[in-house]
Design a protein around this motif. Structure first.
Motif, PDB file in Angstrom:
ATOM      1  N   CYS A 164       3.109   6.410  -5.058  1.00 21.82           N
ATOM      2  CA  CYS A 164       3.128   6.850  -6.464  1.00 21.82           C
ATOM      3  C   CYS A 164       2.007   7.841  -6.748  1.00 21.82           C
ATOM      4  N   PHE A 165       0.824   7.558  -6.212  1.00 24.59           N
ATOM      5  CA  PHE A 165      -0.288   8.478  -6.419  1.00 24.59           C
ATOM      6  C   PHE A 165      -0.007   9.834  -5.753  1.00 24.59           C
ATOM      7  N   ALA A 166       0.570   9.785  -4.558  1.00 25.08           N
ATOM      8  CA  ALA A 166       0.899  11.033  -3.872  1.00 25.08           C
ATOM      9  C   ALA A 166       1.956  11.818  -4.635  1.00 25.08           C
ATOM     10  N   VAL A 175       0.548   7.499 -11.854  1.00 17.77           N
ATOM     11  CA  VAL A 175      -0.608   6.608 -11.736  1.00 17.77           C
ATOM     12  C   VAL A 175      -0.346   5.289 -12.461  1.00 17.77           C
ATOM     13  N   GLY A 200       2.085   3.332 -10.454  1.00 20.78           N
ATOM     14  CA  GLY A 200       1.431   2.790  -9.269  1.00 20.78           C
ATOM     15  C   GLY A 200       0.576   1.585  -9.577  1.00 20.78           C
ATOM     16  N   PHE A 226       0.822  -1.206   0.000  1.00 26.75           N
ATOM     17  CA  PHE A 226       0.000   0.000   0.000  1.00 26.75           C
ATOM     18  C   PHE A 226       0.861   1.262   0.000  1.00 26.75           C
ATOM     19  N   ASP A 262       1.247  -2.139  -8.361  1.00 23.48           N
ATOM     20  CA  ASP A 262       0.177  -2.777  -7.596  1.00 23.48           C
ATOM     21  C   ASP A 262      -0.097  -4.184  -8.130  1.00 23.48           C
ATOM     22  N   VAL A 274       2.207   1.847  -3.652  1.00 23.93           N
ATOM     23  CA  VAL A 274       1.151   2.235  -4.599  1.00 23.93           C
ATOM     24  C   VAL A 274       0.661   3.649  -4.309  1.00 23.93           C
ATOM     25  N   TYR A 275       0.292   3.907  -3.051  1.00 23.74           N
ATOM     26  CA  TYR A 275      -0.230   5.232  -2.725  1.00 23.74           C
ATOM     27  C   TYR A 275       0.876   6.280  -2.709  1.00 23.74           C
TER      28      TYR A 275
END
Length: 376
Positions: A257-259, A281, A284, A251, A288, A254-255
């Motif tokens: 990368c989004f951040a 994205v 990520g 987690f 994932d 993945v998050y």
């Protein structure tokens, strides 16, 4: 059996090595498993919001601003004219295929644990046999029903307490409900769900039993599988918690990368920032897929190894030697060391003697008398 932390580490280390060797197949089968459900979800979303999207495009082309009431009416009309039928069909298809697909996925995990080299195509093997297809559907329903039986009581109690608190607050003249008590009760519910989740996890080993013998009933298989873990629930809790860092890593990456994409668009603006967001994205999502495939396969194969350890040697008698490193039977003694029974000796042939003559008899008697007098 003398289960220790070292045994758990050995099981996990062996399974991790197997997953690393077949990581490509693990990613492929996880992707194939998720693909039908993603497509069905897309179909349902399009069925619900497709008309809304068309209305927004038409309104934008005509320069008309749609109000919230108009948007709600579009969605309601869309649901009334065929969208519900599409949702019901997609849901039914999802229920039908989930069991056989899960069965195929478990076949992959079992083969990987036993030292085989299963390919991603084994996911669809249950669809090639009517019995396997029906077994997968029954097992999926059985596991869901057993989970509901365990979950429904604590959830129902929490709902009753929640409603009682809300009513008590309203009767007492309080406008706002006691949020502190509500959050505390919800936290207690989550704590109570931990042993329930562990108990439900034990039923998952029923897949191994029906994989060995599809004639076995799914209810009996799940009951037998859960009975293997009787007295080992604490060890199973520790086993499940030993993977928590892997989930946090998954987690976090993945998050993260989004951040990173959000920070990029905030600092660089809509031009370069949008490019950073898109790349982040995509990265990520790719990470994932890979990390989820690795962690899910790692956890499930290790769980199978734990079940087989508690079950005993007979569960995997036909598996390769390295699939049973913790409970293999002691080697038999060499043949040369086994005492051999003595060979039967041939009996000597008995010859028939001639009867003694009366003179011989008398001589024997005289010899006996002389021996007696000498003794005196």
């Amino acid at each position: 059996m003398n289960y220790t932390a070292q045994v758990r580490k050995d099981i996990k280390r062996e399974c991790k090595a197997r997953v690393k060797e077949r990581l490509g197949s693990c990613v492929g089968i996880q992707f194939l498993f998720a693909l039908p459900f993603v497509l069905l979800t897309v179909i349902m979303v399009v069925a619900i919001y497709g008309g809304l999207f068309s209305a927004l495009v038409s309104a934008a082309s005509a320069g008309v601003m749609l109000t919230d009431e108009m948007l709600t009416n579009v969605i309601v009309n869309n649901m009334m004219h065929g969208a519900m039928n599409t949702i019901w069909v997609a849901t039914l298809v999802s229920v039908i295929i989930s069991g056989p697909l899960t069965y195929g996925l478990m076949k992959f995990y079992i083969g990987l644990r036993h030292g085989e080299e299963p390919h991603a195509g084994i996911l669809f093997k249950p669809f090639t046999s009517g019995r396997s297809l029906w077994t997968g559907m029954k097992m999926s329903f059985c596991l869901t029903f057993r989970a509901l039986l365990w979950v429904i009581v604590p959830v129902l109690l929490w709902v009753i307490v929640f409603i009682a608190v809300i009513i008590s607050s309203a009767v007492g003249g309080s406008v706002e409900p006691p949020m502190g008590f509500i959050f505390a009760s919800y936290f207690v519910l989550l704590i109570a769900m931990i042993p329930i989740e562990i108990k439900v996890m034990t039923y998952q080993a029923g897949w191994l039993i029906v994989n060995n013998d599809e004639e076995t009933g799914v209810w009996a298989a799940t009951r037998e599988a859960s009975h293997v873990f009787k007295g080992h629930y604490g060890k199973l809790v520790v086993f499940a918690l030993s993977f928590i860092l892997w989930y946090l890593l998954m987690f976090g990456v993945v998050y993260g990368c989004f951040a990173l994409g959000a920070v990029g668009i905030a600092l660089l603006g809509p031009g370069s920032g949008a490019a950073v967001l898109i790349v982040s994205v995509i990265a990520g999502l790719c990470l994932d897929v890979v990390l989820s495939a690795f962690v899910n396969t790692y956890v499930n194969t290790s769980f199978i190894g734990l079940y087989e350890y508690f079950k005993g040697p007979s569960v995997n008698a036909a598996a390769p030697e390295y699939a049973q490193p913790f409970y293999s039977a002691p080697a038999s003694a060499p043949i040369s060391e086994v005492p051999q029974a003595p060979a039967p000796q041939p009996k000597p042939e008995q010859t028939e003697e001639a009867p003694a003559s009366p003179e011989d008899d008398g001589s024997a008697d005289n010899a006996s008398d002389d021996a007696g007098r000498t003794g005196e």
